[in-house]
Design a protein around this motif. Structure first.
Motif, PDB file in Angstrom:
ATOM      1  N   LYS A 296       0.822  -1.206   0.000  1.00 56.69           N
ATOM      2  CA  LYS A 296       0.000   0.000   0.000  1.00 56.69           C
ATOM      3  C   LYS A 296       0.861   1.263   0.000  1.00 56.69           C
ATOM      4  N   MET A 297       2.060   1.177   0.588  1.00 59.48           N
ATOM      5  CA  MET A 297       2.963   2.323   0.630  1.00 59.48           C
ATOM      6  C   MET A 297       3.850   2.402  -0.608  1.00 59.48           C
ATOM      7  N   GLY A 298       3.678   1.458  -1.524  1.00 60.68           N
ATOM      8  CA  GLY A 298       4.460   1.470  -2.750  1.00 60.68           C
ATOM      9  C   GLY A 298       5.883   0.969  -2.593  1.00 60.68           C
ATOM     10  N   LEU A 299       6.163   0.260  -1.484  1.00 62.35           N
ATOM     11  CA  LEU A 299       7.518  -0.213  -1.213  1.00 62.35           C
ATOM     12  C   LEU A 299       7.757  -1.631  -1.712  1.00 62.35           C
ATOM     13  N   VAL A 300       6.696  -2.388  -1.907  1.00 65.03           N
ATOM     14  CA  VAL A 300       6.793  -3.701  -2.540  1.00 65.03           C
ATOM     15  C   VAL A 300       5.723  -3.792  -3.619  1.00 65.03           C
ATOM     16  N   SER A 301       5.923  -4.710  -4.547  1.00 67.83           N
ATOM     17  CA  SER A 301       4.988  -4.863  -5.657  1.00 67.83           C
ATOM     18  C   SER A 301       4.968  -6.321  -6.101  1.00 67.83           C
ATOM     19  N   GLN A 302       4.137  -6.614  -7.079  1.00 69.63           N
ATOM     20  CA  GLN A 302       4.021  -7.958  -7.647  1.00 69.63           C
ATOM     21  C   GLN A 302       3.850  -9.012  -6.550  1.00 69.63           C
ATOM     22  N   VAL A 303       2.976  -8.706  -5.609  1.00 71.59           N
ATOM     23  CA  VAL A 303       2.714  -9.620  -4.490  1.00 71.59           C
ATOM     24  C   VAL A 303       1.865 -10.787  -4.998  1.00 71.59           C
ATOM     25  N   LYS A 304       2.348 -11.987  -4.793  1.00 70.33           N
ATOM     26  CA  LYS A 304       1.688 -13.182  -5.311  1.00 70.33           C
ATOM     27  C   LYS A 304       0.839 -13.840  -4.219  1.00 70.33           C
ATOM     28  N   VAL A 305      -0.426 -14.028  -4.511  1.00 72.91           N
ATOM     29  CA  VAL A 305      -1.324 -14.785  -3.636  1.00 72.91           C
ATOM     30  C   VAL A 305      -2.216 -15.644  -4.525  1.00 72.91           C
ATOM     31  N   PRO A 306      -2.574 -16.840  -4.086  1.00 75.98           N
ATOM     32  CA  PRO A 306      -3.435 -17.691  -4.915  1.00 75.98           C
ATOM     33  C   PRO A 306      -4.838 -17.117  -5.035  1.00 75.98           C
ATOM     34  N   SER A 307      -5.433 -17.279  -6.198  1.00 75.43           N
ATOM     35  CA  SER A 307      -6.799 -16.817  -6.411  1.00 75.43           C
ATOM     36  C   SER A 307      -7.778 -17.710  -5.662  1.00 75.43           C
ATOM     37  N   ARG A 308      -9.003 -17.238  -5.513  1.00 72.65           N
ATOM     38  CA  ARG A 308     -10.027 -18.054  -4.858  1.00 72.65           C
ATOM     39  C   ARG A 308     -10.265 -19.342  -5.639  1.00 72.65           C
ATOM     40  N   GLU A 309     -10.191 -19.236  -6.960  1.00 72.50           N
ATOM     41  CA  GLU A 309     -10.395 -20.420  -7.791  1.00 72.50           C
ATOM     42  C   GLU A 309      -9.296 -21.449  -7.542  1.00 72.50           C
ATOM     43  N   ALA A 310      -8.054 -20.965  -7.420  1.00 72.46           N
ATOM     44  CA  ALA A 310      -6.941 -21.883  -7.166  1.00 72.46           C
ATOM     45  C   ALA A 310      -7.076 -22.543  -5.799  1.00 72.46           C
ATOM     46  N   LEU A 311      -7.512 -21.773  -4.809  1.00 70.88           N
ATOM     47  CA  LEU A 311      -7.715 -22.332  -3.474  1.00 70.88           C
ATOM     48  C   LEU A 311      -8.811 -23.389  -3.477  1.00 70.88           C
ATOM     49  N   ARG A 312      -9.916 -23.074  -4.149  1.00 67.76           N
ATOM     50  CA  ARG A 312     -11.022 -24.041  -4.204  1.00 67.76           C
ATOM     51  C   ARG A 312     -10.595 -25.309  -4.933  1.00 67.76           C
ATOM     52  N   ALA A 313      -9.858 -25.159  -6.025  1.00 69.01           N
ATOM     53  CA  ALA A 313      -9.437 -26.319  -6.805  1.00 69.01           C
ATOM     54  C   ALA A 313      -8.493 -27.209  -6.000  1.00 69.01           C
ATOM     55  N   ARG A 314      -7.560 -26.585  -5.290  1.00 69.20           N
ATOM     56  CA  ARG A 314      -6.619 -27.366  -4.502  1.00 69.20           C
ATOM     57  C   ARG A 314      -7.321 -28.049  -3.334  1.00 69.20           C
ATOM     58  N   TRP A 315      -8.262 -27.342  -2.739  1.00 69.02           N
ATOM     59  CA  TRP A 315      -9.030 -27.920  -1.634  1.00 69.02           C
ATOM     60  C   TRP A 315      -9.856 -29.106  -2.117  1.00 69.02           C
ATOM     61  N   ALA A 316     -10.528 -28.942  -3.263  1.00 68.15           N
ATOM     62  CA  ALA A 316     -11.344 -30.021  -3.808  1.00 68.15           C
ATOM     63  C   ALA A 316     -10.479 -31.226  -4.145  1.00 68.15           C
ATOM     64  N   ALA A 317      -9.305 -30.991  -4.716  1.00 71.16           N
ATOM     65  CA  ALA A 317      -8.401 -32.097  -5.049  1.00 71.16           C
ATOM     66  C   ALA A 317      -7.946 -32.821  -3.793  1.00 71.16           C
ATOM     67  N   SER A 318      -7.715 -32.074  -2.721  1.00 74.33           N
ATOM     68  CA  SER A 318      -7.295 -32.694  -1.460  1.00 74.33           C
ATOM     69  C   SER A 318      -8.405 -33.548  -0.870  1.00 74.33           C
ATOM     70  N   GLN A 319      -9.652 -33.055  -0.941  1.00 76.37           N
ATOM     71  CA  GLN A 319     -10.772 -33.828  -0.414  1.00 76.37           C
ATOM     72  C   GLN A 319     -10.975 -35.104  -1.208  1.00 76.37           C
ATOM     73  N   THR A 320     -10.822 -35.030  -2.525  1.00 76.81           N
ATOM     74  CA  THR A 320     -10.946 -36.214  -3.370  1.00 76.81           C
ATOM     75  C   THR A 320      -9.875 -37.226  -3.032  1.00 76.81           C
ATOM     76  N   SER A 321      -8.649 -36.744  -2.823  1.00 78.25           N
ATOM     77  CA  SER A 321      -7.548 -37.627  -2.470  1.00 78.25           C
ATOM     78  C   SER A 321      -7.787 -38.288  -1.130  1.00 78.25           C
ATOM     79  N   ASP A 322      -8.291 -37.503  -0.142  1.00 77.85           N
ATOM     80  CA  ASP A 322      -8.577 -38.069   1.175  1.00 77.85           C
ATOM     81  C   ASP A 322      -9.652 -39.141   1.092  1.00 77.85           C
TER      82      ASP A 322
END
Length: 267
Positions: free
Chosen positions: A229-255
Motif C-alpha cells: 500500500k505504501m508502494g515499497l513492494v509490488s508484484q505480491v503473489k497470492v493464490p486466487s479463490r479459484e486456485a484455493l477451491r481447486a486445490r481444496w477439492a483435489a485434497s478432499q478427493t484424495s482423502d
C-alpha cells in the motif's frame, strides 16, 4: 529486536528471497536482508539454498532437516524431531548455493550483503547494547539490553524458526494433500509471523500469504500488504479463490480415495 529479526527471517529470507513471493524496492531489500542476518541463522544465500533444498526434497532423501528420515528403532520419533529442530544445524552439512541460489549469486547487491553477514550480525548485538546504555546512562543498562536484545533474542527467534521444521512436519493438521508431511499449527502461527501455516505454504510455496483463510492469523502477510500500500513492494503473489477451491477439492478427493482404500484393506 525479536520482532524485527523474525520479520527479517520470515518475510525477508523466506518469502522474499527464497520464494520470490513479491518484489521490493532496493531499501526494503537491504533492510529485510540485514534484519534476517541479525538472527544468526546463516548468510542469506546459504539460508535460501538450504530452504530451497528442503522444498525440492521435502521429507525425502536429500531433505536436510526432515524429521522422518532417521533410522527406525527406539525413540525414532524423538530422534527425528531433534534432528529437524536442531540436530541438522550441528551437523554442518553444506548445500550447493551455486545450484540452488544462483539467482542471488548473480545479484551484485545480494553478494555484497552476503559478504558482510558478520557485520550485520555484530550490528544486531551492538544496537540494543548501545541503545540501553544511552537510555539508562549506565553500563549495567547496556549489558542487560545486550543480553536480552542479543543472545536471549537470538535463542528465542532461532527456536521459533526451527519449530516450523520439526513441529511443522510432525504435529498439526493438514488442510491440503501435499507430497510431504507438512502440517498447520494455529497456536504457533502468531509467534512465527504466519510461518507455522506450513501445510498451506507447501501447497502454495510461491504465495506471499501463508494464512489462506480469513481466520488464519498471518502477521507476515499483513506487513507485506502494508508495504504494498505504501508502494515499497509490488508484484505480491497470492493464490486466487479459484486456485484455493481447486486445490481444496483435489485434497478432499484424495482423502476420500485414501479412506476407500483403507476400508477395502480392512474388509
Amino acid at each position: 529486536m525479536a520482532l524485527l529479526t523474525q520479520v527479517g527471517i520470515e518475510v525477508g529470507y523466506h518469502r522474499f528471497l527464497s520464494h520470490r513471493a513479491f518484489s521490493a524496492t532496493k531499501p526494503i531489500k537491504v533492510l529485510l536482508t540485514v534484519l534476517g542476518s541479525m538472527a544468526l541463522q546463516g548468510p542469506p544465500i546459504y539460508w535460501v539454498a538450504t530452504h530451497r533444498r528442503h522444498h525440492r526434497f521435502s521429507d525425502r532423501p536429500g531433505d536436510i532437516h526432515s524429521p522422518h528420515l532417521v533410522s527406525p528403532g527406539r525413540w525414532s520419533t524423538l530422534r527425528g524431531m531433534w534432528h529437524a529442530h536442531l540436530g541438522w544445524v550441528l551437523r554442518l552439512e553444506l548445500t550447493n548455493t551455486a545450484v540452488l541460489a544462483k539467482d542471488l549469486m548473480r545479484d551484485p547487491l545480494m553478494v555484497r550483503l552476503n559478504r558482510h553477514y558478520v557485520w550485520w550480525l555484530a550490528l544486531g548485538l551492538a544496537f540494543p547494547a548501545v541503545l540501553g546504555g544511552v537510555v539508562t546512562g549506565t553500563w549495567s543498562g547496556a549489558f542487560f539490553c545486550f543480553l536480552w536484545g542479543g543472545p536471549v533474542r537470538i535463542f528465542l527467534v532461532q527456536h521459533l524458526t526451527y519449530a516450523v521444521n520439526s513441529l511443522g512436519h510432525s504435529i498439526g493438521n493438514r488442510a491440503y494433500d501435499t507430497t510431504e508431511r507438512s502440517t498447520n499449527n494455529f497456536w504457533l502461527a502468531p509467534f512465527t509471523l504466519g510461518g507455522a501455516w506450513h501445510n498451506n505454504h507447501h501447497a502454495f510455496p510461491g504465495s506471499a500469504a501463508t494464512g489462506l483463510r480469513w481466520w488464519q492469523l498471518d502477521p507476515g502477510y499483513r506487513l507485506i500488504w502494508a508495504l504494498q500500500k505504501m508502494g515499497l513492494v509490488s508484484q505480491v503473489k497470492v493464490p486466487s479463490r479459484e486456485a484455493l477451491r481447486a486445490r481444496w477439492a483435489a485434497s478432499q478427493t484424495s482423502d476420500s480415495a485414501s479412506d476407500d482404500t483403507e476400508n477395502m484393506e480392512m474388509d
